[in-house]
Motif scaffolding. Structure first.
Motif, PDB file in Angstrom:
ATOM      1  N   MET A 106      -3.347   9.392  51.118  1.00  0.00           N
ATOM      2  CA  MET A 106      -2.940  10.475  52.028  1.00  0.00           C
ATOM      3  C   MET A 106      -2.033  11.425  51.251  1.00  0.00           C
ATOM      4  SD  MET A 106      -2.223   8.999  55.838  1.00  0.00           S
ATOM      5  CE  MET A 106      -1.320   7.516  55.422  1.00  0.00           C
ATOM      6  N   SER A 107      -2.297  12.718  51.408  1.00  0.00           N
ATOM      7  CA  SER A 107      -1.464  13.720  50.728  1.00  0.00           C
ATOM      8  C   SER A 107      -1.174  14.856  51.702  1.00  0.00           C
ATOM      9  CB  SER A 107      -2.187  14.252  49.488  1.00  0.00           C
ATOM     10  OG  SER A 107      -3.470  14.721  49.833  1.00  0.00           O
ATOM     11  N   LEU A 108      -0.098  15.572  51.422  1.00  0.00           N
ATOM     12  CA  LEU A 108       0.270  16.721  52.254  1.00  0.00           C
ATOM     13  C   LEU A 108       0.134  17.995  51.446  1.00  0.00           C
ATOM     14  CD1 LEU A 108       3.464  15.316  54.002  1.00  0.00           C
ATOM     15  CD2 LEU A 108       1.208  15.633  55.019  1.00  0.00           C
ATOM     16  N   HIS A 109      -0.219  19.059  52.139  1.00  0.00           N
ATOM     17  CA  HIS A 109      -0.447  20.350  51.479  1.00  0.00           C
ATOM     18  C   HIS A 109       0.185  21.440  52.333  1.00  0.00           C
ATOM     19  CE1 HIS A 109      -3.308  18.190  48.943  1.00  0.00           C
ATOM     20  NE2 HIS A 109      -3.460  17.483  50.037  1.00  0.00           N
ATOM     21  N   PRO A 110       0.586  22.556  51.707  1.00  0.00           N
ATOM     22  CA  PRO A 110       1.208  23.613  52.508  1.00  0.00           C
ATOM     23  C   PRO A 110       0.236  24.108  53.581  1.00  0.00           C
ATOM     24  CG  PRO A 110       1.420  24.067  50.156  1.00  0.00           C
ATOM     25  CD  PRO A 110       0.511  22.885  50.287  1.00  0.00           C
ATOM     26  N   ALA A 111       0.757  24.380  54.750  1.00  0.00           N
ATOM     27  CA  ALA A 111      -0.092  24.914  55.831  1.00  0.00           C
ATOM     28  C   ALA A 111      -0.407  26.369  55.527  1.00  0.00           C
ATOM     29  CB  ALA A 111       0.649  24.812  57.155  1.00  0.00           C
ATOM     30  N   PRO A 112      -1.622  26.826  55.890  1.00  0.00           N
ATOM     31  CA  PRO A 112      -1.914  28.246  55.685  1.00  0.00           C
ATOM     32  C   PRO A 112      -0.957  29.100  56.521  1.00  0.00           C
ATOM     33  CG  PRO A 112      -3.740  27.137  56.820  1.00  0.00           C
ATOM     34  CD  PRO A 112      -2.716  26.101  56.524  1.00  0.00           C
ATOM     35  N   VAL A 113      -0.514  30.193  55.939  1.00  0.00           N
ATOM     36  CA  VAL A 113       0.423  31.059  56.667  1.00  0.00           C
ATOM     37  C   VAL A 113      -0.397  31.997  57.548  1.00  0.00           C
ATOM     38  CG1 VAL A 113       2.283  32.754  56.414  1.00  0.00           C
ATOM     39  CG2 VAL A 113       2.010  30.913  54.726  1.00  0.00           C
ATOM     40  N   VAL A 114      -0.185  31.916  58.860  1.00  0.00           N
ATOM     41  CA  VAL A 114      -0.928  32.769  59.796  1.00  0.00           C
ATOM     42  C   VAL A 114       0.061  33.586  60.614  1.00  0.00           C
ATOM     43  CG1 VAL A 114      -2.515  32.802  61.754  1.00  0.00           C
ATOM     44  CG2 VAL A 114      -2.837  31.120  59.943  1.00  0.00           C
ATOM     45  N   HIS A 167      -1.668  38.950  63.661  1.00  0.00           N
ATOM     46  CA  HIS A 167      -2.860  39.310  62.875  1.00  0.00           C
ATOM     47  C   HIS A 167      -3.588  38.033  62.457  1.00  0.00           C
ATOM     48  CE1 HIS A 167      -1.431  43.395  62.714  1.00  0.00           C
ATOM     49  NE2 HIS A 167      -0.248  42.948  62.326  1.00  0.00           N
ATOM     50  N   PRO A 168      -4.188  37.339  63.428  1.00  0.00           N
ATOM     51  CA  PRO A 168      -4.886  36.098  63.059  1.00  0.00           C
ATOM     52  C   PRO A 168      -6.052  36.388  62.114  1.00  0.00           C
ATOM     53  CG  PRO A 168      -5.277  36.655  65.379  1.00  0.00           C
ATOM     54  CD  PRO A 168      -4.332  37.681  64.841  1.00  0.00           C
ATOM     55  N   PRO A 169      -6.423  35.399  61.279  1.00  0.00           N
ATOM     56  CA  PRO A 169      -7.507  35.654  60.318  1.00  0.00           C
ATOM     57  C   PRO A 169      -8.819  35.994  61.027  1.00  0.00           C
ATOM     58  CG  PRO A 169      -6.864  33.332  60.310  1.00  0.00           C
ATOM     59  CD  PRO A 169      -5.908  34.046  61.199  1.00  0.00           C
ATOM     60  N   GLN A 170      -9.619  36.812  60.369  1.00  0.00           N
ATOM     61  CA  GLN A 170     -10.954  37.165  60.876  1.00  0.00           C
ATOM     62  C   GLN A 170     -11.920  36.942  59.722  1.00  0.00           C
ATOM     63  OE1 GLN A 170     -10.257  41.266  61.894  1.00  0.00           O
ATOM     64  NE2 GLN A 170      -9.711  40.744  63.993  1.00  0.00           N
ATOM     65  N   TRP A 171     -13.085  36.445  60.050  1.00  0.00           N
ATOM     66  CA  TRP A 171     -14.019  36.119  58.972  1.00  0.00           C
ATOM     67  C   TRP A 171     -15.310  36.922  59.058  1.00  0.00           C
ATOM     68  CZ3 TRP A 171     -13.661  30.034  58.734  1.00  0.00           C
ATOM     69  CH2 TRP A 171     -12.534  29.680  57.977  1.00  0.00           C
ATOM     70  N   ARG A 172     -15.779  37.336  57.859  1.00  0.00           N
ATOM     71  CA  ARG A 172     -17.117  37.936  57.738  1.00  0.00           C
ATOM     72  C   ARG A 172     -18.057  36.807  57.328  1.00  0.00           C
ATOM     73  NH1 ARG A 172     -14.617  41.534  53.226  1.00  0.00           N
ATOM     74  NH2 ARG A 172     -13.681  39.483  53.084  1.00  0.00           N
ATOM     75  N   SER A 217      -9.746  22.674  61.757  1.00  0.00           N
ATOM     76  CA  SER A 217      -8.402  22.137  61.932  1.00  0.00           C
ATOM     77  C   SER A 217      -7.329  22.966  61.262  1.00  0.00           C
ATOM     78  CB  SER A 217      -8.340  20.724  61.360  1.00  0.00           C
ATOM     79  OG  SER A 217      -9.272  19.926  62.022  1.00  0.00           O
ATOM     80  N   THR A 218      -7.593  23.439  60.051  1.00  0.00           N
ATOM     81  CA  THR A 218      -6.515  24.102  59.308  1.00  0.00           C
ATOM     82  C   THR A 218      -6.105  25.428  59.929  1.00  0.00           C
ATOM     83  OG1 THR A 218      -8.231  24.890  57.817  1.00  0.00           O
ATOM     84  CG2 THR A 218      -6.883  23.049  57.044  1.00  0.00           C
ATOM     85  N   LEU A 219      -7.056  26.166  60.542  1.00  0.00           N
ATOM     86  CA  LEU A 219      -6.743  27.502  61.071  1.00  0.00           C
ATOM     87  C   LEU A 219      -6.931  27.629  62.569  1.00  0.00           C
ATOM     88  CD1 LEU A 219      -8.347  29.647  58.229  1.00  0.00           C
ATOM     89  CD2 LEU A 219      -5.914  29.520  58.778  1.00  0.00           C
ATOM     90  N   GLY A 220      -7.493  26.645  63.212  1.00  0.00           N
ATOM     91  CA  GLY A 220      -7.696  26.710  64.662  1.00  0.00           C
ATOM     92  C   GLY A 220      -8.931  27.522  65.011  1.00  0.00           C
ATOM     93  N   ILE A 221      -8.716  28.648  65.720  1.00  0.00           N
ATOM     94  CA  ILE A 221      -9.837  29.478  66.190  1.00  0.00           C
ATOM     95  C   ILE A 221      -9.834  30.773  65.390  1.00  0.00           C
ATOM     96  CG2 ILE A 221     -10.693  30.796  68.178  1.00  0.00           C
ATOM     97  CD1 ILE A 221      -9.551  28.505  69.946  1.00  0.00           C
ATOM     98  N   ARG A 229     -16.821  42.043  69.844  1.00  0.00           N
ATOM     99  CA  ARG A 229     -15.517  41.372  69.935  1.00  0.00           C
ATOM    100  C   ARG A 229     -15.248  41.075  71.408  1.00  0.00           C
ATOM    101  NH1 ARG A 229     -12.533  43.517  65.523  1.00  0.00           N
ATOM    102  NH2 ARG A 229     -10.946  41.985  66.047  1.00  0.00           N
ATOM    103  N   SER A 230     -14.804  39.859  71.682  1.00  0.00           N
ATOM    104  CA  SER A 230     -14.539  39.461  73.065  1.00  0.00           C
ATOM    105  C   SER A 230     -13.072  39.104  73.238  1.00  0.00           C
ATOM    106  CB  SER A 230     -15.408  38.245  73.410  1.00  0.00           C
ATOM    107  OG  SER A 230     -14.956  37.663  74.601  1.00  0.00           O
ATOM    108  N   SER A 231     -12.502  39.518  74.376  1.00  0.00           N
ATOM    109  CA  SER A 231     -11.091  39.191  74.638  1.00  0.00           C
ATOM    110  C   SER A 231     -10.918  37.686  74.883  1.00  0.00           C
ATOM    111  CB  SER A 231     -10.581  39.976  75.844  1.00  0.00           C
ATOM    112  OG  SER A 231     -11.369  39.647  76.979  1.00  0.00           O
ATOM    113  N   TRP A 232     -12.029  36.971  75.098  1.00  0.00           N
ATOM    114  CA  TRP A 232     -11.928  35.519  75.276  1.00  0.00           C
ATOM    115  C   TRP A 232     -11.387  34.833  74.029  1.00  0.00           C
ATOM    116  CZ3 TRP A 232     -11.547  33.067  79.513  1.00  0.00           C
ATOM    117  CH2 TRP A 232     -12.214  33.479  80.668  1.00  0.00           C
ATOM    118  N   VAL A 233     -11.639  35.429  72.879  1.00  0.00           N
ATOM    119  CA  VAL A 233     -11.199  34.772  71.631  1.00  0.00           C
ATOM    120  C   VAL A 233      -9.675  34.662  71.621  1.00  0.00           C
ATOM    121  CG1 VAL A 233     -11.236  34.873  69.111  1.00  0.00           C
ATOM    122  CG2 VAL A 233     -13.263  35.563  70.407  1.00  0.00           C
ATOM    123  N   ALA A 234      -9.000  35.774  71.934  1.00  0.00           N
ATOM    124  CA  ALA A 234      -7.529  35.755  71.939  1.00  0.00           C
ATOM    125  C   ALA A 234      -7.009  34.824  73.031  1.00  0.00           C
ATOM    126  CB  ALA A 234      -6.993  37.172  72.151  1.00  0.00           C
TER     127      ALA A 234
END
Ligand SMILES: Cc1ncc(COP(=O)(O)O)c(C=O)c1O
Length: 281
Positions: free
Chosen positions: A112-120, A124-129, A244-248, A261-266
């Motif tokens: 088991m190891s620990l790693h820095p959590a991504p900074v969100v 401005h939550p991340p968006q992916w192409r 898990s690392t970033l959620g939604i 884009r849907s307001s349901w995401v937020a």
């Protein structure tokens, strides 16, 4: 960094396994990646349940119980003073005679190891192409239902996406249906319903996927598991990924074409944050 290795807490430089370890030789192992919030592993029981299902399928005997691992995880977080982090739990079948046979394999190794959590930034939550991968996965693949150390299709799909300036790869199965993304599960909003491909289409039973399906109805958003082709995503009211690392994470384009884009995401992201607070405060 202190690492948990087979019952010991050791500096990472000393956390070493044999070059004959089957995890290295054959990818003969399992892993889980989960978030630690406020010093507590989020939804620990669900990850351990998936790990145990994986161990059963691989005929691998875990040397620690879920309760023992939890105590060691808590100790690891305390020793590293990393209450906001990513916890990676890896299990390998360990050593054995050369060849594929699992006869006479020794005790599995657990790390088991620990790693820095991504900074969100929540504003401005991340968006992916997304880019549709040229690789296909199999529907009804039992190995897709657990988290094995064999992730080559996902690694190559992500590399292909990044080579084309995208952030994440969309994977289709051999029937041409959308399955998931390389590191995340797939959702779309269609006529006021939260949709995701059924696991039988070849998707990993993601822990964040399960949570999104749990949250939908609490927001009066009905949910449905349904097979779909890529055109469905282009016609959807919104598309997002869960991991898990970033959620939604909202998807903003697929193969260079913008997605609606849907307001349901937020709203789902806010509900996800509330669940984290409720369960880890
Ligand atoms: C192929 C694949 N699908 C989906 C996921 C998301 O699963 P989870 O929500 O359990 O992180 C992952 C996570 O690594 C993955 O590798």
């Amino acid at each position: 960094m202190i690492v948990f290795l087979n019952g010991q807490f050791v500096p990472e430089e000393q956390a070493l396994l044999s070059v004959f370890d089957r995890g290295f030789l054959y990818g003969d192992g399992l892993f889980e990646t989960l978030r630690v919030f406020n010093g507590r592993p989020f939804r620990w029981a669900q990850y351990l349940e998936r790990l145990h299902r994986g161990a059963e399928l691989l005929r691998l005997r875990l040397p620690f119980s879920a309760e023992e691992l939890r105590l060691h995880a808590d100790e690891l977080i305390r020793r590293n003073q990393m209450p906001e982090s990513v916890l990676r739990l890896s299990v390998s079948r360990g050593l054995g005679p050369r060849g594929y046979s699992i006869k006479e394999t020794e005790q599995p190794s657990v790390v088991m190891s620990l790693h820095p959590a991504p900074v969100v930034d929540p504003r401005h939550p991340p968006q992916w192409r997304l880019l549709t991968s040229s690789l296909r996965v199999a529907a009804n693949d039992p190995l897709a239902t657990i988290k094995t150390c064999n992730k080559l299709p996902q690694i190559l799909a992500r590399a292909e996406a990044e080579e084309h300036g995208a952030d994440e790869a969309l994977l289709l199965n051999t029937d041409g249906e959308v399955v998931e993304a390389a590191s995340s599960n797939l959702f779309w909003i269609e006529k006021g319903t939260l949709c995701t491909p059924p696991l039988e289409d070849g998707a990993l039973p993601g822990i964040t996927r399960a949570l999104a399906l749990e949250l939908g109805p609490t927001l009066d958003l009905p949910t449905k598991e349904k097979s779909a082709r890529p055109e469905t995503l282009h016609q959807a009211d919104g598309v997002f990924l869960t991991l898990s690392t970033l959620g939604i994470v909202e998807a903003t384009s697929l193969d260079g074409k913008p997605l609606a884009r849907s307001s349901w995401v937020a709203r789902l992201q806010a509900a996800y944050q509330r669940t984290i607070l409720e369960e880890t405060s």
